[in-house]
Design a protein around this motif. Sequence first.
Motif, PDB file in Angstrom:
ATOM      1  N   LYS A 118      18.161 -61.425  -5.886  1.00  8.24           N
ATOM      2  CA  LYS A 118      19.488 -60.811  -6.967  1.00  8.24           C
ATOM      3  C   LYS A 118      20.030 -60.407  -6.432  1.00  8.24           C
ATOM      4  O   LYS A 118      21.799 -61.019  -7.165  1.00  8.24           O
ATOM      5  N   GLU A 119      20.996 -59.957  -5.220  1.00  6.38           N
ATOM      6  CA  GLU A 119      21.566 -60.461  -4.355  1.00  6.38           C
ATOM      7  C   GLU A 119      22.766 -60.917  -4.846  1.00  6.38           C
ATOM      8  O   GLU A 119      24.136 -61.532  -5.081  1.00  6.38           O
ATOM      9  N   LYS A 120      21.797 -62.906  -4.341  1.00  2.58           N
ATOM     10  CA  LYS A 120      22.240 -63.643  -4.400  1.00  2.58           C
ATOM     11  C   LYS A 120      23.011 -64.397  -6.013  1.00  2.58           C
ATOM     12  O   LYS A 120      23.777 -64.825  -6.454  1.00  2.58           O
ATOM     13  N   THR A 121      22.452 -63.697  -6.957  1.00  2.00           N
ATOM     14  CA  THR A 121      22.550 -63.951  -8.467  1.00  2.00           C
ATOM     15  C   THR A 121      23.786 -63.132  -8.264  1.00  2.00           C
ATOM     16  O   THR A 121      24.585 -63.651  -9.124  1.00  2.00           O
ATOM     17  N   ALA A 122      23.654 -62.060  -8.796  1.00  3.06           N
ATOM     18  CA  ALA A 122      25.028 -61.087  -8.667  1.00  3.06           C
ATOM     19  C   ALA A 122      26.012 -61.330  -8.137  1.00  3.06           C
ATOM     20  O   ALA A 122      27.640 -61.595  -8.586  1.00  3.06           O
ATOM     21  N   ALA A 123      25.975 -62.338  -6.555  1.00  2.00           N
ATOM     22  CA  ALA A 123      27.489 -62.551  -6.615  1.00  2.00           C
ATOM     23  C   ALA A 123      27.859 -63.800  -7.045  1.00  2.00           C
ATOM     24  O   ALA A 123      28.688 -64.295  -7.155  1.00  2.00           O
ATOM     25  N   LEU A 124      26.963 -64.729  -7.761  1.00  2.00           N
ATOM     26  CA  LEU A 124      28.068 -65.441  -8.395  1.00  2.00           C
ATOM     27  C   LEU A 124      28.640 -65.272  -9.939  1.00  2.00           C
ATOM     28  O   LEU A 124      28.342 -64.357 -10.492  1.00  2.00           O
ATOM     29  N   PRO A 125      29.456 -66.459 -10.137  1.00  2.00           N
ATOM     30  CA  PRO A 125      29.742 -66.291 -11.907  1.00  2.00           C
ATOM     31  C   PRO A 125      29.068 -65.711 -12.741  1.00  2.00           C
ATOM     32  O   PRO A 125      27.545 -65.843 -12.673  1.00  2.00           O
ATOM     33  N   GLU A 126      29.624 -64.859 -13.472  1.00  2.00           N
ATOM     34  CA  GLU A 126      28.831 -64.379 -15.065  1.00  2.00           C
ATOM     35  C   GLU A 126      28.099 -65.653 -15.210  1.00  2.00           C
ATOM     36  O   GLU A 126      26.973 -65.688 -16.439  1.00  2.00           O
ATOM     37  N   PHE A 127      28.544 -67.185 -15.496  1.00  2.00           N
ATOM     38  CA  PHE A 127      27.689 -67.824 -15.923  1.00  2.00           C
ATOM     39  C   PHE A 127      26.712 -68.183 -15.220  1.00  2.00           C
ATOM     40  O   PHE A 127      25.534 -69.423 -16.254  1.00  2.00           O
ATOM     41  N   PHE A 128      27.288 -68.963 -14.174  1.00  2.00           N
ATOM     42  CA  PHE A 128      26.105 -69.179 -13.253  1.00  2.00           C
ATOM     43  C   PHE A 128      24.839 -68.312 -13.551  1.00  2.00           C
ATOM     44  O   PHE A 128      23.675 -68.814 -13.431  1.00  2.00           O
ATOM     45  N   GLN A 129      24.801 -67.033 -13.394  1.00  2.00           N
ATOM     46  CA  GLN A 129      24.027 -65.932 -13.231  1.00  2.00           C
ATOM     47  C   GLN A 129      22.848 -65.798 -14.553  1.00  2.00           C
ATOM     48  O   GLN A 129      21.761 -65.453 -14.380  1.00  2.00           O
ATOM     49  N   SER A 130      23.076 -66.558 -16.017  1.00  2.00           N
ATOM     50  CA  SER A 130      23.083 -66.797 -16.803  1.00  2.00           C
ATOM     51  C   SER A 130      21.931 -67.986 -16.956  1.00  2.00           C
ATOM     52  O   SER A 130      20.481 -68.166 -17.316  1.00  2.00           O
ATOM     53  N   TYR A 131      22.697 -69.204 -15.993  1.00  2.00           N
ATOM     54  CA  TYR A 131      22.172 -69.437 -15.716  1.00  2.00           C
ATOM     55  C   TYR A 131      20.573 -70.217 -15.091  1.00  2.00           C
ATOM     56  O   TYR A 131      19.210 -70.642 -15.316  1.00  2.00           O
ATOM     57  N   VAL A 132      20.680 -68.953 -14.176  1.00  2.00           N
ATOM     58  CA  VAL A 132      19.937 -68.522 -12.973  1.00  2.00           C
ATOM     59  C   VAL A 132      18.698 -67.960 -13.702  1.00  2.00           C
ATOM     60  O   VAL A 132      17.669 -68.337 -13.262  1.00  2.00           O
TER      61      VAL A 132
ATOM     62  N   ASP B  10      16.652 -74.270  -4.218  1.00  2.00           N
ATOM     63  CA  ASP B  10      18.097 -73.598  -3.265  1.00  2.00           C
ATOM     64  C   ASP B  10      18.556 -72.696  -2.302  1.00  2.00           C
ATOM     65  O   ASP B  10      19.106 -72.878  -1.360  1.00  2.00           O
ATOM     66  N   LEU B  11      17.849 -71.212  -2.363  1.00  2.00           N
ATOM     67  CA  LEU B  11      17.654 -70.543  -1.375  1.00  2.00           C
ATOM     68  C   LEU B  11      16.506 -70.729  -0.508  1.00  2.00           C
ATOM     69  O   LEU B  11      16.745 -70.852   1.062  1.00  2.00           O
ATOM     70  N   ILE B  12      15.387 -71.338  -0.415  1.00  2.00           N
ATOM     71  CA  ILE B  12      14.829 -72.528   0.553  1.00  2.00           C
ATOM     72  C   ILE B  12      15.582 -72.223   1.026  1.00  2.00           C
ATOM     73  O   ILE B  12      15.495 -73.336   2.544  1.00  2.00           O
ATOM     74  N   ASP B  13      15.775 -74.830   0.775  1.00  2.00           N
ATOM     75  CA  ASP B  13      16.928 -75.571   1.476  1.00  2.00           C
ATOM     76  C   ASP B  13      17.868 -74.189   1.958  1.00  2.00           C
ATOM     77  O   ASP B  13      18.277 -75.033   2.882  1.00  2.00           O
ATOM     78  N   ARG B  14      18.587 -73.792   1.515  1.00  2.00           N
ATOM     79  CA  ARG B  14      19.268 -72.617   2.434  1.00  2.00           C
ATOM     80  C   ARG B  14      19.433 -72.008   4.210  1.00  2.00           C
ATOM     81  O   ARG B  14      19.377 -72.969   4.881  1.00  2.00           O
ATOM     82  N   GLU B  15      18.169 -71.586   3.648  1.00  2.00           N
ATOM     83  CA  GLU B  15      17.249 -71.153   4.856  1.00  2.00           C
ATOM     84  C   GLU B  15      16.952 -72.127   5.773  1.00  2.00           C
ATOM     85  O   GLU B  15      16.528 -71.899   6.649  1.00  2.00           O
ATOM     86  N   LEU B  16      16.256 -73.875   5.541  1.00  2.00           N
ATOM     87  CA  LEU B  16      15.511 -74.562   6.108  1.00  2.00           C
ATOM     88  C   LEU B  16      17.234 -74.509   6.921  1.00  2.00           C
ATOM     89  O   LEU B  16      16.875 -74.965   7.826  1.00  2.00           O
TER      90      LEU B  16
END
Length: 295
Positions: A60-74, A84-90
Amino acid sequence: MFKRIGAWFYRKYRIIIPVTAGIIILMAIVLILKSVTLSQRADPVLAVVNGYRIRVSEFKEKTAALPEFFQSYVITNRSQFLQDLIDRELIYQKARLSRHARNQEFKRRLAELKKDILVQEYVRREILENPRIPEEEMHQYYQNQTGEFVQPASIHLYEILVSERATAENVVRRCKEGENFEDLAQKYSQAPSAPSGGDLGFIREGKIPKHLEEVAFKLFPNQVSSPIQTEGGFYILKAGQKILSRQLDYKEAVPLIKKMLASKYGEQNYKDFLKDLRAKARIKVVGEAIEKIRF
């Protein structure tokens, strides 16, 4: 005499004392474990990456940091965003063990970045988000802009996301037959909300894609929708409590008024804040040194 009484008391209760202490410690441990379990239930794990837990709160925190358009996409492509979060952590886990993490230049840049973030956070929270605004001006703004202070309607929403229409129709049928929606969400849903029974909490109008919102706000409390086809799969929604749109009174509107007037007063507050800091500080500027800088 007192020694004999003391010896008798010790012989009688010396076993009880450590046992009682043990029981108290055990009870404390149980309470701690229970509180940890409750907090974990409130913040379910979405994925475990080499021992690191990605939880709903991080998603939720990472989603909230996105622009509103991308939040709807998520919201309609949650599995992809989780990947994407898993890849970032790896990548992070790989990078932190590399020579780059031990590089002195990296450490210097990291220290500068921490300084910048702390300065920005302090200015934002202590000065810009909490500006000193005259009370009479806030009252005047509220009276002139009453239409801006309307709380949108919201609904407590539950979801199930599946990839196949047949599965979606089967879930809807089982809900109509009386099976528990939350149990079915935990069993079938592919959305990150599955561990919490599909519970999305209260969703305000305008915060989810239009095709989902139109269905959600037409549902009666405890009503389950038919399958809704999207690019990310088939959604099934269940409505909980509804809160109607309403006009905020002045007291409720004050935090919003401060945000709206922050740009006007925040800059002046910032100037006053710096003026006060400089007046209290010991500062020596070496003028000739700055002229010798070569770019």
